[in-house]
Write a protein that holds these residues in place. Structure first.
Motif, PDB file in Angstrom:
ATOM      1  N   ALA A  43       0.822  -1.210   0.000  1.00 50.74           N
ATOM      2  CA  ALA A  43       0.000   0.000   0.000  1.00 50.74           C
ATOM      3  C   ALA A  43       0.856   1.260   0.000  1.00 50.74           C
ATOM      4  CB  ALA A  43      -0.932  -0.003   1.205  1.00 50.74           C
ATOM      5  N   GLY A  44       2.030   1.204   0.629  1.00 52.81           N
ATOM      6  CA  GLY A  44       2.970   2.310   0.586  1.00 52.81           C
ATOM      7  C   GLY A  44       2.852   3.348   1.679  1.00 52.81           C
ATOM      8  N   HIS A  45       1.886   3.187   2.586  1.00 51.58           N
ATOM      9  CA  HIS A  45       1.716   4.182   3.649  1.00 51.58           C
ATOM     10  C   HIS A  45       2.964   4.313   4.513  1.00 51.58           C
ATOM     11  CE1 HIS A  45      -2.433   4.418   2.539  1.00 51.58           C
ATOM     12  NE2 HIS A  45      -2.676   3.170   2.891  1.00 51.58           N
ATOM     13  N   THR A  76       5.019   7.723   5.131  1.00 47.62           N
ATOM     14  CA  THR A  76       4.942   8.274   6.482  1.00 47.62           C
ATOM     15  C   THR A  76       6.315   8.407   7.124  1.00 47.62           C
ATOM     16  OG1 THR A  76       2.763   7.256   6.720  1.00 47.62           O
ATOM     17  CG2 THR A  76       3.845   7.975   8.733  1.00 47.62           C
ATOM     18  N   VAL A  77       7.176   7.406   6.965  1.00 46.08           N
ATOM     19  CA  VAL A  77       8.510   7.433   7.588  1.00 46.08           C
ATOM     20  C   VAL A  77       9.565   6.970   6.570  1.00 46.08           C
ATOM     21  CG1 VAL A  77       9.770   6.922   9.710  1.00 46.08           C
ATOM     22  CG2 VAL A  77       7.305   6.598   9.668  1.00 46.08           C
ATOM     23  N   PRO A  78       9.884   7.810   5.595  1.00 40.65           N
ATOM     24  CA  PRO A  78      10.835   7.395   4.561  1.00 40.65           C
ATOM     25  C   PRO A  78      12.239   7.110   5.083  1.00 40.65           C
ATOM     26  CG  PRO A  78      10.312   9.732   4.359  1.00 40.65           C
ATOM     27  CD  PRO A  78       9.384   9.161   5.399  1.00 40.65           C
ATOM     28  N   GLY A  79      12.579   7.577   6.266  1.00 37.00           N
ATOM     29  CA  GLY A  79      13.884   7.280   6.839  1.00 37.00           C
ATOM     30  C   GLY A  79      13.985   5.903   7.458  1.00 37.00           C
ATOM     31  N   VAL A  80      12.846   5.216   7.562  1.00 39.47           N
ATOM     32  CA  VAL A  80      12.807   3.896   8.200  1.00 39.47           C
ATOM     33  C   VAL A  80      12.278   2.821   7.253  1.00 39.47           C
ATOM     34  CG1 VAL A  80      11.810   2.571  10.115  1.00 39.47           C
ATOM     35  CG2 VAL A  80      12.550   4.920  10.487  1.00 39.47           C
ATOM     36  N   ASP A 130      10.283  -5.640  -5.584  1.00 41.51           N
ATOM     37  CA  ASP A 130       9.028  -6.381  -5.698  1.00 41.51           C
ATOM     38  C   ASP A 130       7.824  -5.579  -5.194  1.00 41.51           C
ATOM     39  OD1 ASP A 130       9.616  -6.383  -3.007  1.00 41.51           O
ATOM     40  OD2 ASP A 130       9.649  -8.566  -2.799  1.00 41.51           O
ATOM     41  N   GLY A 131       8.066  -4.348  -4.729  1.00 41.82           N
ATOM     42  CA  GLY A 131       6.994  -3.487  -4.250  1.00 41.82           C
ATOM     43  C   GLY A 131       6.650  -3.666  -2.784  1.00 41.82           C
ATOM     44  N   LEU A 132       7.257  -4.648  -2.138  1.00 40.29           N
ATOM     45  CA  LEU A 132       6.951  -4.926  -0.738  1.00 40.29           C
ATOM     46  C   LEU A 132       7.850  -4.110   0.189  1.00 40.29           C
ATOM     47  CD1 LEU A 132       6.510  -8.800  -0.931  1.00 40.29           C
ATOM     48  CD2 LEU A 132       4.757  -7.020  -1.092  1.00 40.29           C
ATOM     49  N   VAL A 133       7.382  -3.919   1.403  1.00 42.49           N
ATOM     50  CA  VAL A 133       8.075  -3.104   2.384  1.00 42.49           C
ATOM     51  C   VAL A 133       9.474  -3.637   2.701  1.00 42.49           C
ATOM     52  CG1 VAL A 133       7.077  -4.325   4.353  1.00 42.49           C
ATOM     53  CG2 VAL A 133       7.855  -1.986   4.650  1.00 42.49           C
ATOM     54  N   VAL A 154       2.431   2.137  11.611  1.00 42.67           N
ATOM     55  CA  VAL A 154       1.890   0.846  12.062  1.00 42.67           C
ATOM     56  C   VAL A 154       0.369   0.888  12.032  1.00 42.67           C
ATOM     57  CG1 VAL A 154       1.660  -0.702  14.054  1.00 42.67           C
ATOM     58  CG2 VAL A 154       3.910   0.217  13.443  1.00 42.67           C
ATOM     59  N   ASP A 155      -0.209   1.973  12.526  1.00 43.21           N
ATOM     60  CA  ASP A 155      -1.672   2.116  12.540  1.00 43.21           C
ATOM     61  C   ASP A 155      -2.261   2.213  11.140  1.00 43.21           C
ATOM     62  OD1 ASP A 155      -1.727   2.033  15.306  1.00 43.21           O
ATOM     63  OD2 ASP A 155      -1.833   4.221  15.534  1.00 43.21           O
ATOM     64  N   LEU A 156      -1.542   2.840  10.211  1.00 41.71           N
ATOM     65  CA  LEU A 156      -2.048   3.025   8.850  1.00 41.71           C
ATOM     66  C   LEU A 156      -1.910   1.787   7.968  1.00 41.71           C
ATOM     67  CD1 LEU A 156      -0.694   6.601   8.015  1.00 41.71           C
ATOM     68  CD2 LEU A 156      -3.070   5.952   8.490  1.00 41.71           C
ATOM     69  N   CYS A 157      -1.068   0.861   8.350  1.00 39.94           N
ATOM     70  CA  CYS A 157      -0.806  -0.314   7.512  1.00 39.94           C
ATOM     71  C   CYS A 157      -2.062  -1.183   7.401  1.00 39.94           C
ATOM     72  CB  CYS A 157       0.339  -1.136   8.101  1.00 39.94           C
ATOM     73  SG  CYS A 157       0.754  -2.572   7.097  1.00 39.94           S
ATOM     74  N   PRO A 158      -2.641  -1.281   6.198  1.00 41.95           N
ATOM     75  CA  PRO A 158      -3.887  -2.037   6.048  1.00 41.95           C
ATOM     76  C   PRO A 158      -3.729  -3.545   6.232  1.00 41.95           C
ATOM     77  CG  PRO A 158      -3.122  -1.280   3.913  1.00 41.95           C
ATOM     78  CD  PRO A 158      -2.217  -0.669   4.943  1.00 41.95           C
ATOM     79  N   SER A 159      -2.528  -4.060   6.034  1.00 45.84           N
ATOM     80  CA  SER A 159      -2.319  -5.502   6.174  1.00 45.84           C
ATOM     81  C   SER A 159      -1.732  -5.887   7.529  1.00 45.84           C
ATOM     82  CB  SER A 159      -1.402  -6.012   5.060  1.00 45.84           C
ATOM     83  OG  SER A 159      -0.143  -5.382   5.147  1.00 45.84           O
ATOM     84  N   ARG A 160      -1.494  -4.880   8.381  1.00 40.41           N
ATOM     85  CA  ARG A 160      -0.920  -5.117   9.722  1.00 40.41           C
ATOM     86  C   ARG A 160       0.408  -5.853   9.644  1.00 40.41           C
ATOM     87  NH1 ARG A 160      -3.195  -1.165  11.066  1.00 40.41           N
ATOM     88  NH2 ARG A 160      -5.337  -1.146  11.725  1.00 40.41           N
ATOM     89  N   ALA A 161       1.225  -5.448   8.661  1.00 44.20           N
ATOM     90  CA  ALA A 161       2.521  -6.084   8.450  1.00 44.20           C
ATOM     91  C   ALA A 161       3.623  -5.471   9.308  1.00 44.20           C
ATOM     92  CB  ALA A 161       2.914  -5.991   6.974  1.00 44.20           C
TER      93      ALA A 161
END
Length: 64
Positions: free
Chosen positions: A13-15, A19-23, A29-32, A51-58
């Motif tokens: 999703a990319g949130h 939100t925290v591009p430094g981390v 592959d597009g994954l975190v 963490v709260d915004l992550c729709p997949s709770r990854a």
């Protein structure tokens, strides 16, 4: 503090990277990808938001 991302749950999703591009970033592959597993405490508020915004709770964060 330690940041963890479960790539098997990530839905790209990319949130987090926005939100925290430094981390967080995204791999080819597009994954975190966690680019800083032990960021300073000054990132805590933004990481908790990601963490709260992550729709997949990854994402998760633990305190050392």
């Amino acid at each position: 503090m330690r940041v963890h991302a479960d790539r098997s749950r990530c839905m790209a999703a990319g949130h987090c990277a926005v939100t925290v591009p430094g981390v967080f970033d995204h791999g080819d592959d597009g994954l975190v990808v966690v680019t800083d597993e032990k960021p300073g405490e000054d990132y805590l508020e933004e990481i908790e938001l990601a963490v709260d915004l992550c729709p997949s709770r990854a994402l998760s964060v633990t305190r050392d």
